[in-house]
Write a protein that holds these residues in place. Structure first.
Motif, short mmCIF file in Angstrom:
data_model
loop_
_atom_site.label_atom_id
_atom_site.label_comp_id
_atom_site.label_asym_id
_atom_site.label_seq_id
_atom_site.Cartn_x
_atom_site.Cartn_y
_atom_site.Cartn_z
N GLY A 128 -46.43 -36.71 23.51
CA GLY A 128 -46.13 -38.33 23.12
C GLY A 128 -44.71 -37.99 22.13
N GLY A 129 -44.91 -39.35 21.13
CA GLY A 129 -43.60 -39.39 20.59
C GLY A 129 -43.34 -38.56 19.41
N ALA A 130 -44.56 -37.99 18.77
CA ALA A 130 -44.33 -37.07 17.64
C ALA A 130 -44.32 -35.73 18.28
N SER A 131 -44.72 -35.25 19.46
CA SER A 131 -44.52 -34.04 20.03
C SER A 131 -42.95 -34.00 20.44
N ARG A 132 -42.57 -34.90 20.88
CA ARG A 132 -41.18 -34.96 21.32
C ARG A 132 -40.20 -34.78 20.07
N GLU A 200 -65.07 -34.95 15.84
CA GLU A 200 -64.53 -34.87 17.09
C GLU A 200 -63.96 -33.69 17.58
N ARG A 201 -63.88 -33.60 18.83
CA ARG A 201 -63.50 -32.40 19.62
C ARG A 201 -62.13 -31.96 19.15
N LEU A 202 -62.05 -30.74 19.00
CA LEU A 202 -60.80 -30.01 18.56
C LEU A 202 -59.85 -30.22 19.44
N ILE A 218 -50.27 -32.53 12.37
CA ILE A 218 -49.34 -33.50 11.76
C ILE A 218 -50.34 -34.65 11.28
N VAL A 219 -51.49 -34.85 11.81
CA VAL A 219 -52.58 -35.73 11.14
C VAL A 219 -52.73 -35.65 9.55
N TYR A 220 -52.49 -36.66 8.94
CA TYR A 220 -53.03 -36.39 7.34
C TYR A 220 -53.95 -37.20 6.90
N GLY A 240 -50.88 -29.22 6.66
CA GLY A 240 -51.32 -30.46 7.07
C GLY A 240 -50.20 -31.32 7.26
N GLY A 241 -50.72 -32.70 7.48
CA GLY A 241 -49.46 -33.93 7.95
C GLY A 241 -48.84 -34.56 6.96
N LEU A 242 -49.49 -34.24 5.67
CA LEU A 242 -48.84 -35.18 4.78
C LEU A 242 -47.27 -34.84 4.25
N MET A 244 -44.91 -33.69 6.11
CA MET A 244 -44.11 -34.30 6.86
C MET A 244 -43.75 -35.77 6.84
N LEU A 245 -44.93 -36.46 6.37
CA LEU A 245 -44.94 -37.90 6.07
C LEU A 245 -44.01 -38.02 5.01
N ILE A 246 -44.24 -37.24 4.04
CA ILE A 246 -43.12 -37.47 2.82
C ILE A 246 -41.70 -37.13 3.12
P1 NAP Z 1 -48.49 -40.75 21.21
O1 NAP Z 1 -47.19 -40.96 21.46
O2 NAP Z 1 -49.50 -41.90 21.62
O3 NAP Z 1 -49.00 -39.59 22.00
C1 NAP Z 1 -50.19 -38.95 21.88
C2 NAP Z 1 -50.51 -37.91 22.54
O4 NAP Z 1 -51.71 -37.27 22.01
C3 NAP Z 1 -50.32 -37.58 23.77
O5 NAP Z 1 -49.88 -36.52 24.27
C4 NAP Z 1 -51.95 -37.82 24.23
O6 NAP Z 1 -52.19 -37.24 25.55
C5 NAP Z 1 -52.53 -37.13 23.13
N1 NAP Z 1 -53.94 -37.44 23.03
C6 NAP Z 1 -54.28 -38.96 22.53
N2 NAP Z 1 -55.92 -38.96 22.32
C7 NAP Z 1 -56.17 -37.76 23.11
C8 NAP Z 1 -57.60 -37.33 23.20
N3 NAP Z 1 -58.58 -38.10 22.93
N4 NAP Z 1 -57.65 -36.17 23.65
C9 NAP Z 1 -56.67 -35.44 23.99
N5 NAP Z 1 -55.38 -35.67 23.96
C10 NAP Z 1 -55.23 -36.98 23.38
O7 NAP Z 1 -48.68 -40.71 19.60
P2 NAP Z 1 -47.73 -40.10 18.72
O8 NAP Z 1 -46.84 -41.00 18.32
O9 NAP Z 1 -47.22 -38.83 19.25
O10 NAP Z 1 -48.29 -39.76 17.22
C11 NAP Z 1 -49.50 -38.77 17.32
C12 NAP Z 1 -50.45 -38.69 16.08
O11 NAP Z 1 -49.24 -37.95 15.27
C13 NAP Z 1 -50.89 -39.78 15.53
O12 NAP Z 1 -51.96 -39.47 14.90
C14 NAP Z 1 -50.01 -40.13 14.37
O13 NAP Z 1 -50.48 -40.62 13.41
C15 NAP Z 1 -49.50 -38.88 14.07
N6 NAP Z 1 -47.96 -38.74 13.30
C16 NAP Z 1 -47.86 -38.10 11.92
C17 NAP Z 1 -46.87 -38.20 11.52
C18 NAP Z 1 -46.71 -37.68 10.18
O14 NAP Z 1 -45.58 -37.92 9.50
N7 NAP Z 1 -47.57 -36.70 9.85
C19 NAP Z 1 -45.49 -38.72 12.16
C20 NAP Z 1 -45.75 -39.31 13.43
C21 NAP Z 1 -46.81 -39.21 14.05
P3 NAP Z 1 -52.06 -38.04 26.88
O15 NAP Z 1 -50.54 -37.97 27.24
O16 NAP Z 1 -52.89 -37.25 27.82
O17 NAP Z 1 -52.29 -39.60 26.91
#
Ligand code: NAP
Length: 281
Positions: A128-132, A200-202, A218-220, A240-242, A244-246
């Motif tokens: 998703g967006g964060a992976s990108r 929940e599941r890993l 990156i989950v915090y 952990g994710g904190l 990155m957030l900061i």
């Molecule tokens: P997103 O664009 O919605 O992408 C979510 C990704 O997670 C997708 O690849 C999705 O798979 C997968 N996913 C979601 N639920 C799942 C589940 N139950 N089982 C397996 N795969 C699952 O979200 P995002 O913006 O990338 O954010 C992802 C996480 O990163 C969030 O928790 C966000 O809070 C966190 N984050 C943290 C920071 C930080 O500063 N620490 C910054 C940005 C984001 P599919 O493609 O199959 O749907």
């Protein structure tokens, strides 16, 4: 006095107001940072509101990081590469879009893992967006290989195609990743799995991991997810994710006000807000 903020939906859980208002107090600035709840239908009015209300800067979070782009006068190279904006600067009547997520991740990695240059082969869970943001930034600035494993494998494969403009990359299934996990120097969870629930599941099983693999989540919330706890039991370095957030917040602060704020004190403050004694260093 200047007004800054973050717009998103939901937004009440955001730690950004505490972070930025703490920095304003520390540097004796009378600015204020507010969390604005903005629904998808409200983006148009909110973007006009930034100009109408002379708001100096705005962070943008889920789900608006892409939909704000048409309202901006300019976006920088980082935001263009990621196709998403998380920071808006309002200057001389114009709105400039930037993205500090990827560089914030990189800065946090450098702080938490000084030996970061050895992290040549990286596996990212999620597409998703964060992976990108994390994947393209690592491929561009640090690592030789950035692979993605995702529940929907096609999304991982298409992100890999984009990433190949910077280095080696492929999209694989979670199952495949579990059998190949020993080949990676760092594995990063960029899915929401583990958020707000330790049971929940890993995101991916860690049975095949070796202790020299760095494991990042990156989950915090919680600070130490159950996935990180598993990795710690395997002897891995965990982050952990904190941080990155900061760091993404600190880079936004710098874009708005011209200098980098300190991060260590804010990190301790947010750790105590999140109600956990875990310190990832
Ligand atoms: P997103 O664009 O919605 O992408 C979510 C990704 O997670 C997708 O690849 C999705 O798979 C997968 N996913 C979601 N639920 C799942 C589940 N139950 N089982 C397996 N795969 C699952 O979200 P995002 O913006 O990338 O954010 C992802 C996480 O990163 C969030 O928790 C966000 O809070 C966190 N984050 C943290 C920071 C930080 O500063 N620490 C910054 C940005 C984001 P599919 O493609 O199959 O749907």
């Amino acid at each position: 006095m200047k007004i800054f903020g973050v717009m998103g939906d939901p937004i009440s859980h955001s730690l950004s107001p505490i972070m930025h208002n703490t920095w304003f107090r520390k540097y004796e600035m009378d600015h204020h940072y507010h969390a604005f709840q903005v629904s998808t239908n409200g983006v148009h009015d909110a973007m006009k509101g930034i100009k109408a209300l002379s708001i100096s800067g705005m962070n943008v979070t889920i789900p608006h990081k892409v939909s704000v782009i048409p309202y901006l006068d300019h976006i920088d190279d980082e935001a263009a590469m990621l196709g998403a904006v998380n920071t808006i600067i309002h200057r001389d009547g114009k709105l400039y879009g930037e993205n500090t997520d990827g560089l914030g991740f990189l800065a946090s990695l450098k702080t938490k893992y000084p030996n970061y240059e050895r992290l040549r082969r990286v596996l990212i869970i999620g597409a998703g967006g964060a992976s990108r943001a994390v994947g393209l930034t690592l491929s561009k600035h640090l690592s030789d290989v950035v692979d993605y494993a995702n529940r929907t494998v096609e999304k991982a494969q298409s992100l890999a195609v984009e990433t190949r403009q910077y280095g080696n990359s492929k999209g694989i299934s979670i199952l495949e990743a579990e059998t190949q996990i020993h080949n990676y120097d760092m594995v990063i969870n960029c899915t929401p799995m583990g958020m707000d629930s330790v049971n929940e599941r890993l995101p991916i099983q860690l049975d095949g991991v070796t202790p020299d693999t760095v494991i990042v989540d990156i989950v915090y919330r919680p600070l130490k997810t159950s996935w990180l706890q598993h990795a710690e039991h395997q002897g891995c370095t965990i982050i952990g994710g904190l941080p990155m957030l900061i760091h993404q917040g600190a880079l936004a602060f710098q874009d708005w006000l011209g200098f980098m704020p300190e991060v260590a004190r804010v990190e301790r403050l947010l750790q105590s807000q999140l109600g956990d004694s875990y310190v990832d260093e």
